[in-house]
Scaffold this active site. Sequence first.
Site, PDB file in Angstrom:
ATOM      1  N   ALA A 149      14.592 -50.406  20.245  1.00 56.25           N
ATOM      2  CA  ALA A 149      13.424 -51.042  20.860  1.00 56.25           C
ATOM      3  C   ALA A 149      13.846 -52.460  21.226  1.00 56.25           C
ATOM      4  O   ALA A 149      14.804 -53.005  20.655  1.00 56.25           O
ATOM      5  CB  ALA A 149      12.279 -51.075  19.864  1.00 56.25           C
ATOM      6  N   GLY A 204      15.428 -47.204  18.130  1.00 55.19           N
ATOM      7  CA  GLY A 204      14.712 -46.344  19.085  1.00 55.19           C
ATOM      8  C   GLY A 204      15.629 -45.440  19.882  1.00 55.19           C
ATOM      9  O   GLY A 204      15.186 -44.392  20.377  1.00 55.19           O
ATOM     10  N   GLU A 245      16.201 -42.559  17.673  1.00 55.02           N
ATOM     11  CA  GLU A 245      14.931 -41.810  17.627  1.00 55.02           C
ATOM     12  C   GLU A 245      14.692 -41.038  18.921  1.00 55.02           C
ATOM     13  O   GLU A 245      14.172 -39.923  18.903  1.00 55.02           O
ATOM     14  CB  GLU A 245      13.783 -42.788  17.347  1.00 55.02           C
ATOM     15  N   GLU A 274      16.903 -50.824  11.545  1.00 56.29           N
ATOM     16  CA  GLU A 274      15.679 -51.637  11.516  1.00 56.29           C
ATOM     17  C   GLU A 274      15.548 -52.488  10.260  1.00 56.29           C
ATOM     18  O   GLU A 274      14.979 -53.576  10.288  1.00 56.29           O
ATOM     19  CB  GLU A 274      14.441 -50.737  11.644  1.00 56.29           C
TER      20      GLU A 274
END
Length: 259
Positions: free
Chosen positions: A66, A111, A114, A134
Amino acid sequence: MDLKNLIYTVENNIATITINRPDKLNALNHETLAELGSVIEHAKNDEKVYVVIITGAGEKAFVAGADIEELSKLDSKRAIEFSRFGQSVFDKIENMDKLVIAAVNGFALGGGCELALACHIRLSSDKARFGQPEVNLGVIPGYGGTQRLARQINKGRAFEYILTGDMIPSNDAFRIGLVNRVYASDELMPKAIEMAQKIISKGSFAISASLKAINAVHQLSLEEGLKLEAELFGECCDTEEFKEGTEAFLEKRKPNFRK
Ligand code: COA
């Protein structure tokens, strides 16, 4: 479609979505995620698209996570919305009735990992590195990583990788079942296309029914899953594809499913 951060092409019934922010290692800002959601919807509704491949622009990254600049500005309420929005886009990918292949060409972090996990099949370049870092930023994965990584590689390994934030080289990713196959980087896209073409040559109803049945594995009990499988098996037997597939076998010829 007016796209700023993605490249979308369709060739020979294969849609390729390239996340295209190479100067930011293809980090997913809100705009990119929103575009990804729209493009997935578009591919889903396009009758000419049979398979989708997702990859990253440039040599270095699939998606490095992200966008940390956007992330850094979140308060708790907006963070929940941020997480739910990303999760909804990735759910769309996982629940698509067409095959989605991740062609992971470089860093697949946060992300990015993911996103790859939401795809049905993950093919990796030997240069790719996976991970959920993260924890280094003081947060946890928010786009499905705690759930999909644990389901994909088992709970103990997910604890290790999410709690340490360690990167997973492609050979280890293969060993622990995070990726299906690893290729030299120049072979990755040709191999992804080859796999897409192979699957396109099968019956589309049987493909989408397989995706639906396998996706149900973490949502249904074994009994319910077996019932769903039997129902879908039954639906397959009402299709022209089934007629063609069985007739072709008995006539000792190759089936032609996509007439
Ligand atoms: N969000 C926003 N920008 C990112 C980013 C992210 N997740 N990942 C990389 N970038 C940007 C960098 O800030 C840099 O931008 P700049 O040139 O404007 O300074 C550019 O992409 C190149 O990254 P850089 O860190 O210089 O490359 P590197 O080769 O030294 O390191 C990584 C590569 C992947 C190890 C490193 O970029 C990294 O750790 N990224 C963050 C990974 C992460 O924590 N992801 C989870 C986010 S929730």
